[in-house]
Design a protein around this motif. Structure first.
Motif, short mmCIF file in Angstrom:
data_model
loop_
_atom_site.label_atom_id
_atom_site.label_comp_id
_atom_site.label_asym_id
_atom_site.label_seq_id
_atom_site.Cartn_x
_atom_site.Cartn_y
_atom_site.Cartn_z
N ARG B 26 0.83 -1.22 0.00
CA ARG B 26 0.00 0.00 0.00
C ARG B 26 0.86 1.26 0.00
O ARG B 26 0.60 2.22 -0.72
CB ARG B 26 -0.92 -0.01 1.22
CG ARG B 26 -2.31 -0.53 0.91
CD ARG B 26 -3.34 0.06 1.84
NE ARG B 26 -3.07 -0.26 3.24
CZ ARG B 26 -3.51 -1.37 3.85
NH1 ARG B 26 -4.24 -2.25 3.20
NH2 ARG B 26 -3.24 -1.60 5.10
N ARG B 27 1.93 1.18 0.84
CA ARG B 27 2.81 2.35 0.93
C ARG B 27 3.46 2.63 -0.42
O ARG B 27 3.51 3.75 -0.89
CB ARG B 27 3.87 2.11 2.01
CG ARG B 27 4.38 3.43 2.57
CD ARG B 27 5.19 3.27 3.83
NE ARG B 27 6.17 2.21 3.74
CZ ARG B 27 6.30 1.21 4.62
NH1 ARG B 27 5.47 1.14 5.64
NH2 ARG B 27 7.23 0.29 4.48
N GLU B 28 3.93 1.52 -1.04
CA GLU B 28 4.58 1.69 -2.34
C GLU B 28 3.62 2.28 -3.37
O GLU B 28 3.97 3.16 -4.13
CB GLU B 28 5.12 0.35 -2.83
CG GLU B 28 6.52 0.08 -2.31
CD GLU B 28 7.02 -1.28 -2.75
OE1 GLU B 28 6.30 -1.99 -3.46
OE2 GLU B 28 8.16 -1.61 -2.37
N GLU B 29 2.37 1.75 -3.32
CA GLU B 29 1.34 2.23 -4.26
C GLU B 29 1.16 3.75 -4.08
O GLU B 29 1.16 4.51 -5.03
CB GLU B 29 0.03 1.49 -3.97
CG GLU B 29 -1.11 1.84 -4.92
CD GLU B 29 -0.83 1.35 -6.33
OE1 GLU B 29 -1.54 1.80 -7.24
OE2 GLU B 29 0.11 0.54 -6.54
N LYS B 30 1.05 4.12 -2.80
CA LYS B 30 0.86 5.53 -2.48
C LYS B 30 2.01 6.35 -3.03
O LYS B 30 1.83 7.40 -3.65
CB LYS B 30 0.79 5.71 -0.96
CG LYS B 30 -0.52 6.33 -0.50
CD LYS B 30 -0.47 6.57 0.98
CE LYS B 30 -1.86 6.72 1.57
NZ LYS B 30 -1.82 6.67 3.03
#
Lengths: 152, 256
Positions: B26-30
């Motif tokens: 999720r963090r990477e996506e963000k």
């Protein structure tokens, strides 16, 4: 990061945008005038001296030149900077550009005031284009003072 | 039992690993989205600045092009243009083509055109008569009239054109000077004029009347600016050597 924060901060969108738009518009008109005057001066193929139009007297006076450059080229730089600062503000909404604009318009209005004084009391002739440019400088100062009072 | 506990421990561990993994994703996506956003913002900025630069360049181009862009042209005929005995003449007095210039010694454009006419007279002096008449714009040029007197006074000693040249060359020295008369006397000295006579002539009634008559004539012709050119009895508009030359060539019948 800073950029993103200010971008997401929509409260400034409603801020002085239209005033800054006015600054850009007026500066574009001024840029046109100043370029026209500088080109006329440098071309040397000046409009003739006229009993009805004082442009020639003004452009032919020693005040039309500062060192090797035409006085009008000061105007070109001034108006160009105001357009750039205005656009820079609208892009990032950073108040720094408005502070710089305000300082610039104060200087511009003072220089214009002096040039108008020269036309009225020293050269004793009036060049409509030069007067128009001076009027623009005073309007620009007015706009930036309003921005200053309200937002800075 | 032991095995079960162990198994569930592995499951728990797996769950925890998955949770961390998902969080990371999720963090990477963000971050990716944010990077995308920044990239988009950057492109938008570049486009806006590009357009602004183009627009400004266009405005400068337009302004430069609009300046000084008036083509030479021939205007209305003027009545009663006679060459007089007291006119100042260059070129061929018998020529069929006559160019009359009304000029003011304190006018910067006239200073430029004095060079233009000089150049023309060296190329066309055999076929064209060049006449210089005084039109001092005294309302806007404080020393124009006394400069005209000085040139006429020098003319009394056959040095009109010499004084004419000096007055235009040193125009910026005397134009706004309170001591213009003194400067004119200096110029007279460099021309080896009889100074007593020069000064007397500079204030002579006869010369003042000639200038007044010339001024009145110019106003009578409807002229309001200097230099004004009249080519074979027709008012012309010319703002450069090329334009003036072209009009003269037309009058000479030398085509374009």
């Amino acid at each position: 990061m800073n950029n993103l924060n200010s971008l997401s901060d929509k409260s400034w969108e409603k801020g002085p945008s239209w005033l800054v738009g006015g600054q850009i518009g007026l500066a574009v008109i001024g840029l046109f005038l100043a370029t026209f005057l500088a080109a006329e001066y440098l071309r040397g193929a000046w409009p003739p001296c006229s009993l009805t139009d004082g442009c020639q007297t003004v452009l032919g006076s020693k005040y039309a030149q500062i060192g090797p450059v035409p006085t009008a080229s000061l105007g070109i730089i001034y108006y160009l900077l105001l357009v750039i600062l205005g656009v820079a503000y609208l892009q990032g909404k950073r108040l720094r550009w408005l502070h710089l604009s305000l300082r610039l318009t104060v200087v511009g209005a003072m220089v214009s005031f002096y040039l108008v004084y020269l036309q009225l009391f020293v050269i004793k002739a009036i060049c409509p284009y030069c007067m128009l440019s001076a009027a623009l400088c005073f309007l620009l100062l007015g706009i930036d003072l309003i921005v200053w009072r309200r937002y800075l | 039992m032991d095995e079960q506990i162990e198994n569930s421990g592995i499951v728990e561990e797996n769950k925890a690993v998955k949770k961390v993994e998902r969080k990371r994703q999720r963090r990477e996506e963000k971050q990716r989205l944010r990077a995308n956003e920044v990239q988009k913002q950057r492109i938008k900025r570049a486009v806006v600045w590009g357009l602004v630069a183009l627009g400004l360049a266009g405005i400068i181009f337009l302004a430069v092009n609009l300046s000084g862009e008036q083509p030479g042209s021939t205007g209305a005929a003027v009545e009663g243009m006679q060459i007089r005995a007291d006119d100042w003449i260059k070129g061929n007095p018998a020529a069929k083509v006559v160019l009359v210039e009304y000029a003011d010694f304190q006018c910067p454009a006239c200073a430029i055109f004095s060079k233009v006419v000089e150049k023309l007279s060296s190329s066309y002096g055999d076929r064209v008569e060049f006449v210089y008449r005084q039109f001092p714009l005294k309302q806007i040029h404080r020393n124009a009239e006394i400069a005209a007197y000085a040139a006429e006074a020098a003319g009394k000693q056959d040095k009109f054109w010499e004084m004419h040249d000096i007055l235009y060359e040193r125009q910026s020295d005397w134009s706004e000077s309170d001591e213009a008369r003194k400067l004119f006397t200096d110029y007279a000295t460099t021309l080896y004029l009889d100074l007593g006579r020069f000064q007397a002539d500079s204030e002579a009634k006869e010369i003042q009347e000639k200038i007044n008559a010339s001024y009145a004539e110019a106003v009578g012709l409807g002229l309001t600016s200097t230099p004004s050119f009249i080519l074979n009895g027709k008012k012309i508009e010319a703002r450069s050597y090329e334009q003036l030359e072209q009009l003269i060539r037309q009058e000479l019948g030398e085509g374009t």
